[in-house]
Design an enzyme around this catalytic site. Structure first.
Site, PDB file in Angstrom:
ATOM      1  CG  HIS A  77      -0.410  -0.017   2.525  1.00  0.00           C
ATOM      2  ND1 HIS A  77       0.003   1.129   3.171  1.00  0.00           N
ATOM      3  CD2 HIS A  77      -0.191  -1.032   3.408  1.00  0.00           C
ATOM      4  CE1 HIS A  77       0.446   0.830   4.384  1.00  0.00           C
ATOM      5  NE2 HIS A  77       0.349  -0.478   4.546  1.00  0.00           N
ATOM      6  CG  ASP A  79      -2.290   4.344   2.987  1.00  0.00           C
ATOM      7  OD1 ASP A  79      -2.040   3.291   2.366  1.00  0.00           O
ATOM      8  OD2 ASP A  79      -3.057   4.381   3.964  1.00  0.00           O
ATOM      9  CD  GLU A 146      -2.981  -1.294   5.468  1.00  0.00           C
ATOM     10  OE1 GLU A 146      -3.029  -2.370   6.100  1.00  0.00           O
ATOM     11  OE2 GLU A 146      -2.469  -0.254   5.940  1.00  0.00           O
ATOM     12  CG  ASP A 170       1.542  -4.224   5.067  1.00  0.00           C
ATOM     13  OD1 ASP A 170       2.431  -3.618   5.692  1.00  0.00           O
ATOM     14  OD2 ASP A 170       0.343  -3.907   5.140  1.00  0.00           O
ATOM     15  CG  HIS A 458       0.547   2.241  12.681  1.00  0.00           C
ATOM     16  ND1 HIS A 458      -0.715   1.673  12.724  1.00  0.00           N
ATOM     17  CD2 HIS A 458       1.049   1.904  11.477  1.00  0.00           C
ATOM     18  CE1 HIS A 458      -0.938   1.015  11.611  1.00  0.00           C
ATOM     19  NE2 HIS A 458       0.125   1.145  10.831  1.00  0.00           N
TER      20      HIS A 458
END
Length: 487
Positions: A77, A79, A146, A170, A458
């Site tokens: 992905h 993003d 995503e 991922d 994150h």
């Protein structure tokens, strides 16, 4: 800084990663990175297509001698999660990620790194641009959004891909071959509340909870890390139960898929009770630091005098809201009874905002069992509705049911043993991977997910291991060489 990253091996991968990280690419605002990838494919003279959702597909023919092998989709992905420390001066809309190498790890200065899923994107780009890597016919699938709803995968229509096998790049541990994942649903509570003028004789106090470890609300939820929104709610519940306190604002957390690291609240307190309140907060700080000493050793709980808020929320409303949030589960809800060590169902109270007469509470509920996901989301909705909130569920996506007997899984398991003289961890994960969604429109496609060691995804502590990227790259190329012929 970023020039040093370009010198790492495999050089082609790291150069692409540096180019990618110069492009701002937040979820739902991927126009620039979509253009970047399309330009990349077109410069190579490869068939390049963008669908109506924004996903980009680039096709590359098989290298000579591999034309009769099964077609492979390489998928990552575009993003990334945009998070920064409170004290970091950085504009995600205009600046490229500031990377640096720290021994065997690549990190960013005060922000997320974008290794999730930028390393996967960079690896695919390197394969597409290569002139000497043997491979079957390839379909590179770059999905959008995503991180905040998987709308790219949800919007990908059946019939666009012809691949027999999908390699999703991922996963965040190079020992793992992931063959299943959790689904998720967003639970969003919103509402309005009455405000009143702050009474005379009231002093302001800023409550701060910060320094929590945070992390991925799926992969890291099993680690029991503190949730800043839940800890702030606990603190506000305690002080409003013991003192005459008016709440002006609450602002905690960020994206749904990140465990909240910080929360702030502005309250009003009678001047005569300020010193007692500050002492009580410090007592609670000691309690919380002891509870979270292992998972969140940098936790800070502060009470600082500030100007009193001009307006405060109706105390009766605050009474109901704090209790409703208290009733929302946070963290692990149930472990899998079938797969040892797998979180089956969880919830992340990701964002709490109360300001200027309106409020919102955002949760992400995950489960590998759809019925249990729905049940927990309904329980959270019920608690928040009792406080008067309007609650909606949206962005639901399915889990990915493991198929351990699939040929690609057996192939990669055997190849891992051969190359690394070790047993891979073939597992399902609690994160939301796009494979479950993609499989709904491509049910006959075999799928597996793998990747390098990424830690702290994150969060601004995100880092990727250089030696692990090399291992991942070698494993990817070896897998492409071993793809079997079509039946």
């Amino acid at each position: 800084m970023n020039s040093d990253i370009r010198k790492l091996e495999p050089r082609a991968l790291w150069e692409n990663f540096a180019d990618l990280n110069a492009v701002p690419r937040p979820s739902k605002r991927e126009e620039r990175v979509i253009r970047f990838v399309k330009d990349f494919g077109q410069r190579l003279g490869l068939e390049t297509y963008q669908d109506g959702t924004g996903n980009v597909i680039i096709r590359k023919p098989a290298t000579p001698g591999m034309e009769h092998r099964q077609t492979v989709a390489l998928q990552s992905h575009l993003d990334m999660v945009h998070q920064k420390n409170a004290g970091t001066d950085f504009d995600f809309e205009t600046q490229g990620i500031r990377m640096y190498a720290d021994g065997d790890w690549v990190k960013a200065r005060g922000t997320t790194l974008g290794a999730d899923n930028g390393i996967g994107v960079a690896a695919i780009m390197a394969v597409l641009a290569s002139k000497d890597i043997p491979h079957p016919a390839l379909e590179a699938l770059f999905t959008v959004d995503e991180e905040t709803g998987m709308t790219g995968a949800l919007g990908l229509k059946g019939g666009l891909l012809n691949a027999d096998i999908l390699l999703n790049l991922d996963t965040e541990d190079d020992r793992e071959l992931t063959i299943g994942c959790a689904g998720g649903v967003d639970v969003t509570a919103t509402g309005i509340y009455s405000q009143e003028e702050t009474p005379a004789g009231i002093k302001g106090c800023k409550l701060t909870i910060k320094g929590l470890t945070g992390g991925h609300s799926g992969m890291d939820i099993i680690l029991g890390r503190g949730n800043a929104n839940k800890l702030m709610n606990r603190l506000l519940y305690q002080i409003t139960s013991r003192f005459q306190v008016w709440v002006g604002t609450i602002d905690g957390g960020g994206l749904r898929n990140a465990i909240p690291r910080e929360s702030f609240a502005a309250v009003g307190v009678p001047e005569t009770e300020m010193a007692v309140l500050e002492a009580f907060v410090q007592e609670q700080a000691k309690v919380l630091r002891q509870e979270y000493s292992t998972t969140d050793p940098q936790l800070q709980v502060l009470a600082e005098p500030v100007e009193a808020p001009e307006k405060v929320a109706d105390p009766e409303f605050i009474y109901k809201l704090l209790r409703a949030i208290y009733a929302c589960p946070s963290g692990i809800y149930r472990m899998s009874p079938d797969i040892a060590g797998l979180v089956q169902t969880s919830n992340n109270v990701a964002r709490v905002v109360l300001k200027d007469g309106s409020y919102s509470v955002l949760c992400l509920t995950r489960s590998s069992v759809d019925s249990e996901k729905t049940d927990l989301a309904q329980a959270i909705q019920s608690a928040l509705e009792l406080a008067g909130a309007t609650v909606e569920q949206g962005g639901s996506y399915p889990g990915w049911a493991p198929k351990p007997g699939a040929a690609i899984i057996q192939l990669m398991r055997d190849l891992y043993r051969e190359k690394f003289n070790a047993e891979p961890d073939v597992n399902a994960c609690h994160a939301g991977l796009e494979c479950g969604i993609l499989g709904a429109n491509y049910p006959g496609m075999e799928m597996i997910s793998f990747g390098p060691n990424i830690r702290g995804a994150h969060s601004p502590d995100e880092q990727v291991q250089v030696s692990s990227v090399q291992k991942f790259w070698d494993f990817l190329l070896a897998t492409l060489r071993r793809i079997p012929e079509k039946a």
